[in-house]
Design a protein around this motif. Structure first.
Motif, short mmCIF file in Angstrom:
data_model
loop_
_atom_site.label_atom_id
_atom_site.label_comp_id
_atom_site.label_asym_id
_atom_site.label_seq_id
_atom_site.Cartn_x
_atom_site.Cartn_y
_atom_site.Cartn_z
N ASN A 1 47.36 37.82 -58.36
CA ASN A 1 46.89 37.32 -57.13
C ASN A 1 45.48 36.61 -56.78
O ASN A 1 45.47 35.70 -56.38
CB ASN A 1 46.81 38.64 -56.07
N LYS A 2 44.58 37.18 -57.74
CA LYS A 2 43.17 36.56 -57.98
C LYS A 2 43.51 34.92 -58.52
O LYS A 2 42.65 34.18 -57.81
CB LYS A 2 42.32 37.40 -58.84
N ILE A 3 44.16 34.93 -59.51
CA ILE A 3 44.38 33.55 -60.14
C ILE A 3 44.92 32.47 -58.90
O ILE A 3 44.52 31.50 -58.77
CB ILE A 3 45.11 33.39 -61.04
N VAL A 4 46.07 33.06 -58.07
CA VAL A 4 46.56 32.45 -56.92
C VAL A 4 45.50 31.88 -56.14
O VAL A 4 45.65 30.91 -55.35
CB VAL A 4 47.82 33.00 -56.53
N ALA A 5 44.83 32.86 -55.65
CA ALA A 5 43.77 32.78 -54.49
C ALA A 5 42.72 31.89 -54.93
O ALA A 5 42.14 30.70 -54.52
CB ALA A 5 43.00 34.01 -54.22
N ASP A 6 42.33 31.58 -56.41
CA ASP A 6 41.58 30.70 -56.84
C ASP A 6 42.02 29.24 -57.02
O ASP A 6 41.35 28.35 -56.41
CB ASP A 6 41.04 31.02 -58.46
N TYR A 7 43.39 29.32 -57.00
CA TYR A 7 44.08 28.05 -57.15
C TYR A 7 44.10 27.34 -55.44
O TYR A 7 43.94 26.24 -55.57
CB TYR A 7 45.41 28.04 -57.48
N LYS A 8 44.40 28.25 -54.82
CA LYS A 8 44.57 27.92 -53.36
C LYS A 8 43.30 27.40 -52.85
O LYS A 8 42.86 26.48 -51.92
CB LYS A 8 44.76 29.04 -52.45
N GLU A 9 41.84 28.28 -53.19
CA GLU A 9 40.72 27.66 -52.98
C GLU A 9 40.65 26.20 -53.47
O GLU A 9 39.76 25.40 -52.53
CB GLU A 9 39.79 28.40 -53.49
N ILE A 10 40.94 25.87 -54.63
CA ILE A 10 40.65 24.49 -55.01
C ILE A 10 41.45 23.61 -54.40
O ILE A 10 40.95 22.57 -54.02
CB ILE A 10 41.18 24.51 -56.74
#
Length: 299
Positions: free
Chosen positions: A54-63
């Motif tokens: 979930n954290k990695i997905v959130a990071d990708y969404k932020e980018i």
């Protein structure tokens, strides 16, 4: 296999969550014999894995929200993570082999994620530098435009001053004449003339003036026109009457001007029978410019 103690676990906390998960898998496999405890530990580790995904997905969404031009690459990465996340969520039974496999995949994705972040950071720095350079270029361009506008304004000012100076020079170089003296003359039987103020006895006009010296005037030939007008503004008929440059004249005198004073005398013969009582105006032109005028009254 060697069991990890608390000190070892604390040291591992400095590594990525994915590596920690792998070690926790091994740790759990070696320390939990009770089935229930093992299942509890498995689902805890599964939850940790899901949280990491979930954290990695959130990071990708932020980018994605910040860098639209990276969307395609980020979306591809997100699809891989989402697929992995779905696979982890589907683990309903204890399966440390799959959990270990997914943990390895997370480690790989995390490396890719870190590289992407570094790339984004590098691109951000380049973009910031380009914006700064662009701002400076705009400032330089504005300064150049301001300088150019200033030069244009200065050039216009200089042209106005040049034209004004030319006008002054032209005015200063203009040839002028002295006051015009006009006499009406009566011709005697011996051919000599005497002055008169009677129109019935006027046989000629004598006009006198001086061409004044001017050091700024051009040297060369000049044409001088003497014009005599009656009360009705008509040119008085005379022997030397003519018209040139839209000027009707009674006498045309050509001089060679050398910036020195020149005395001019014009004698215009007229027919006394055509003369009438009234004012007669004498105009003097140099070229097309009127330079002198005088009026004489005949009774």
């Amino acid at each position: 296999m060697k069991v990890l103690n608390n000190s070892s676990v604390k040291k591992v906390l400095n590594f990525s969550p994915a590596i920690l998960l792998i070690l926790l898998v091994i740790y759990s496999f070696n320390t939990h014999e009770n089935k229930n405890e093992l299942e509890d530990e498995f689902f805890k580790e599964k939850k940790l894995l899901q949280n990491e995904l979930n954290k990695i997905v959130a990071d990708y969404k932020e980018i994605t929200s910040k860098k639209k031009w990276l969307t395609k690459r980020v979306v591809n990465g997100m699809n891989k993570i989402i697929a992995l996340k779905d696979s982890v969520e589907q683990l309903e039974k204890v399966n440390y082999d799959l959990l270990f496999k997914y943990s390895l995949k997370i480690t790989k994705l995390e490396r890719e994620n870190r590289k992407l972040f570094l790339k984004v950071e590098s691109l951000q720095k380049q973009n910031t530098k380009l914006r700064s350079e662009n701002t400076q270029v705009k400032k330089d361009l504005q300064a150049e435009e301001k300088s150019f506008s200033s030069l244009v304004a200065e050039n216009k000012k200089l042209k106005r001053e040049e034209l004004a100076l030319k006008r002054k020079v032209n005015i200063a170089g203009t040839i002028e004449i002295s006051s015009v003296l006009v006499e009406a003359l009566k011709e005697k039987s011996n051919g000599k003339y005497t002055t008169t103020n009677r129109y019935k006895k006027t046989d000629a006009f004598r006009i006198k003036f001086d061409i004044l010296p001017n050091e700024l005037a051009n040297i060369g030939n000049r044409e001088i026109f003497v014009q005599i007008l009656d009360d009705h503004n008509n040119t008085v008929p005379s022997e030397k009457s003519g018209s040139k440059n839209e000027i009707s004249y009674n006498d045309l005198i050509s001089i060679d001007y050398d910036r020195e004073k020149i005395s001019v005398v014009s004698l215009v013969s007229v027919d006394r029978a055509s003369m009438n009582e009234g004012d007669y105006t004498v105009n003097v032109y140099i070229g097309k410019r009127k330079v002198g005028k005088s009026i004489i009254n005949l009774r």
